[in-house]
Scaffold this motif. Structure first.
Motif, PDB file in Angstrom:
ATOM      1  N   TYR A 166      -1.201  19.510  -3.975  1.00  0.00           N
ATOM      2  CA  TYR A 166      -0.364  19.399  -5.184  1.00  0.00           C
ATOM      3  C   TYR A 166      -1.034  20.085  -6.369  1.00  0.00           C
ATOM      4  O   TYR A 166      -0.387  20.771  -7.164  1.00  0.00           O
ATOM      5  N   SER A 167      -2.336  19.879  -6.482  1.00  0.00           N
ATOM      6  CA  SER A 167      -3.072  20.450  -7.615  1.00  0.00           C
ATOM      7  C   SER A 167      -3.091  21.969  -7.560  1.00  0.00           C
ATOM      8  O   SER A 167      -2.948  22.648  -8.585  1.00  0.00           O
ATOM      9  N   ILE A 168      -3.275  22.528  -6.365  1.00  0.00           N
ATOM     10  CA  ILE A 168      -3.263  23.988  -6.205  1.00  0.00           C
ATOM     11  C   ILE A 168      -1.917  24.556  -6.632  1.00  0.00           C
ATOM     12  O   ILE A 168      -1.843  25.589  -7.324  1.00  0.00           O
TER      13      ILE A 168
ATOM     14  N   ASN B 238      -6.673  15.437   0.558  1.00  0.00           N
ATOM     15  CA  ASN B 238      -6.085  16.748   0.839  1.00  0.00           C
ATOM     16  C   ASN B 238      -4.717  16.932   0.201  1.00  0.00           C
ATOM     17  O   ASN B 238      -4.400  18.004  -0.309  1.00  0.00           O
ATOM     18  N   TYR B 239      -3.896  15.885   0.250  1.00  0.00           N
ATOM     19  CA  TYR B 239      -2.559  15.999  -0.324  1.00  0.00           C
ATOM     20  C   TYR B 239      -2.624  16.249  -1.827  1.00  0.00           C
ATOM     21  O   TYR B 239      -1.874  17.064  -2.366  1.00  0.00           O
ATOM     22  N   PHE B 240      -3.524  15.538  -2.486  1.00  0.00           N
ATOM     23  CA  PHE B 240      -3.661  15.739  -3.934  1.00  0.00           C
ATOM     24  C   PHE B 240      -4.187  17.140  -4.233  1.00  0.00           C
ATOM     25  O   PHE B 240      -3.770  17.774  -5.210  1.00  0.00           O
TER      26      PHE B 240
ATOM     27  N   LEU C 115       0.847  -1.189   0.000  1.00  0.00           N
ATOM     28  CA  LEU C 115       0.000   0.000   0.000  1.00  0.00           C
ATOM     29  C   LEU C 115       0.884   1.241   0.000  1.00  0.00           C
ATOM     30  O   LEU C 115       1.680   1.452   0.912  1.00  0.00           O
ATOM     31  N   GLY C 116       0.772   2.052  -1.041  1.00  0.00           N
ATOM     32  CA  GLY C 116       1.587   3.246  -1.159  1.00  0.00           C
ATOM     33  C   GLY C 116       0.765   4.412  -1.654  1.00  0.00           C
ATOM     34  O   GLY C 116      -0.469   4.378  -1.630  1.00  0.00           O
ATOM     35  N   SER C 117       1.434   5.451  -2.106  1.00  0.00           N
ATOM     36  CA  SER C 117       0.723   6.615  -2.627  1.00  0.00           C
ATOM     37  C   SER C 117       1.566   7.308  -3.680  1.00  0.00           C
ATOM     38  O   SER C 117       2.799   7.195  -3.683  1.00  0.00           O
ATOM     39  N   CYS C 118       0.901   8.019  -4.560  1.00  0.00           N
ATOM     40  CA  CYS C 118       1.555   8.808  -5.602  1.00  0.00           C
ATOM     41  C   CYS C 118       0.816  10.139  -5.694  1.00  0.00           C
ATOM     42  O   CYS C 118      -0.401  10.142  -5.920  1.00  0.00           O
ATOM     43  N   LEU C 119       1.509  11.222  -5.462  1.00  0.00           N
ATOM     44  CA  LEU C 119       0.899  12.556  -5.423  1.00  0.00           C
ATOM     45  C   LEU C 119      -0.232  12.607  -4.395  1.00  0.00           C
ATOM     46  O   LEU C 119      -1.229  13.304  -4.566  1.00  0.00           O
ATOM     47  N   GLY C 120      -0.064  11.844  -3.324  1.00  0.00           N
ATOM     48  CA  GLY C 120      -1.050  11.832  -2.255  1.00  0.00           C
ATOM     49  C   GLY C 120      -2.179  10.857  -2.436  1.00  0.00           C
ATOM     50  O   GLY C 120      -2.967  10.640  -1.512  1.00  0.00           O
TER      51      GLY C 120
END
Length: 421
Positions: A389-391, A384-386, A277-282
């Motif tokens: 990044y998007s902002i 929230n993390y994505f 289990l991981g993440s990419c760009l949140g």
């Protein structure tokens, strides 16, 4: 800067902004729940299944076989299993249930035809191998489970029981818990399907394979990989791992292992989450290779992007739901909805513009394993993390847009100052 160049750059930056807005909005996806024929159903899933129904009828299963060694089997089996889960939402007296049963029956017939068997060796210890026998027999058992005893086709019942007996006989005479799928090649995920069909037999009929399943589990537990997980590939003779666990096969195996041995399955699931289990760009995703290791994509994994495996993540949605991790299941579902480029109308829903129907089959089967209503989330912070990044990306794009259109004006003022001096 030429006007045409400004227009091109502006269009590209506008695409970045619009794409960011679309992706962030798509992360709040909820499947459309609708009442059809007095049944409350996942209407998005029905539209996916309707698309796959048409795709199979137009020969897409045969086309997928040319791209993937087991494409024909997977296309039929996953679609039919998704129909099976959908049928369980429906009243058996209604037309939707009959439609589901008809499509399952078609796929069961297709999987027993010569084209389906042509890839596999009939002279292996288990005729046609663990992959073919496991998937075809499990699907047949699921079909029989939908039917009342009086409506079951006796030839199908006999075939199901015969194949169960063949699996058990081959296992009883094998040192390895993993029978061959191809000559001298064994994959534990294929064997899980064989064992799952034995378990299904003991649910439908008088139990007779409890000892076989228990012996198999003991052998599996003594042949785990370095992380304590069921390996991706194993020696067909000894059962020893040939390749450590990978996200694609782990996601798949855990769905079926839960029905075979819930306690062992939960232990494996916790290790799976720790490793994959991981993440990419949140955004949550399932790695193809265990945390701390790396590798490239192949025919099993599909594309591997920033370490996240396509097949692992698609199936991982159902895996998380199976173990009641609804927060991660919902996060994976929303991520797939955002990046899968779905196209939906009144008749069908397809992903990646419908260019790879086998991916649609995996997504439909994964969706079919989720709760009918997925509006209960334990944790929404993953978005929230994505968003952050998007902002940042949108801010940079807007600044570049301002710079592009102020370039000529700034350049003109600079020239005027130079002329005055």
């Amino acid at each position: 800067m030429k006007f045409a160049t400004k227009i091109i750059i502006s269009c590209l930056l506008a695409m970045v902004v619009c794409t960011s807005i679309y992706l962030n909005a798509a992360l709040y996806y909820k499947p459309e729940i609708k009442t059809e024929e007095q049944d409350t159903i996942n209407y998005d899933l029905l539209l996916q299944l309707r698309y796959l129904k048409g795709a199979i009828a137009s020969g897409e299963a045969e086309a997928m076989q040319k791209l993937y060694p087991e494409g024909y089997i997977f296309m039929h089996a996953l679609t039919a299993l998704a129909w099976h889960d959908f049928a369980r939402q429906c009243d058996p007296s209604l037309a939707l249930y009959e439609e589901a049963h008809t499509e399952i029956s078609k796929s069961c017939s297709a999987i027993t035809d010569d084209l389906a068997k042509s890839t596999f060796d009939p002279y292996l210890q288990l005729p046609y191998g663990a992959f073919y026998t496991g998937w075809s027999n499990f699907l047949l058992g699921k079909k029989l489970g939908l039917e009342s005893m009086s409506k079951r086709n006796i030839e199908e019942v006999n075939l199901f029981k015969q194949q169960c007996e063949s699996i058990a006989h081959a296992l009883d005479s094998s040192v390895s818990p993993y029978l061959e799928s191809y000559y001298k090649a064994a994959w534990p995920a294929d064997m899980l399907m064989c064992i799952a069909s034995l378990g299904l037999h003991d649910q439908l009929y008088t139990p007779r394979y409890t000892a076989t399943i228990e012996t198999w589990l003991k052998k599996v537990k003594t042949n785990l990989d370095v992380n304590g997980l069921i390996p991706h590939a194993a020696d067909a003779v000894t059962g020893k791992p040939n390749e450590d666990a990978r996200g694609s096969s782990q996601s798949l195996m855990l769905v079926f292992l839960y029905e075979i041995d819930p306690d062992f399955a939960r232990q494996q699931f916790e290790l799976y989450k720790r490793c994959f289990l991981g993440s990419c760009l949140g955004l949550p995703g399932i790695r193809e290779y265990c945390n701390g290791t790396a590798g490239s994509g192949d025919i099993d994994s599909g594309p591997v992007i920033f370490g996240m495996g396509a097949a692992a993540t698609l199936v991982g949605m159902r895996t998380m739901a199976t173990y009641h991790d609804h927060s991660n299941a919902n996060a994976l579902e929303c991520g797939i909805e955002a990046f899968g480029i779905p196209i939906k109308n009144d008749h069908e829903k397809k992903y990646i513009f419908g260019t790879l129907p086998i991916a649609d089959a995996f997504i439909a089967w994964a969706h079919a394993g989720l709760p009918r209503k997925t509006n209960v989330e334990n944790d929404v912070s993953w978005r929230n993390y994505f968003h952050i990044y998007s902002i940042l990306i949108v801010t940079v794009a807007m600044l570049l847009l301002i710079i592009v259109w102020s370039y000529k004006k700034s350049f003109k003022k600079s020239n005027e100052r130079s002329n005055l001096s």
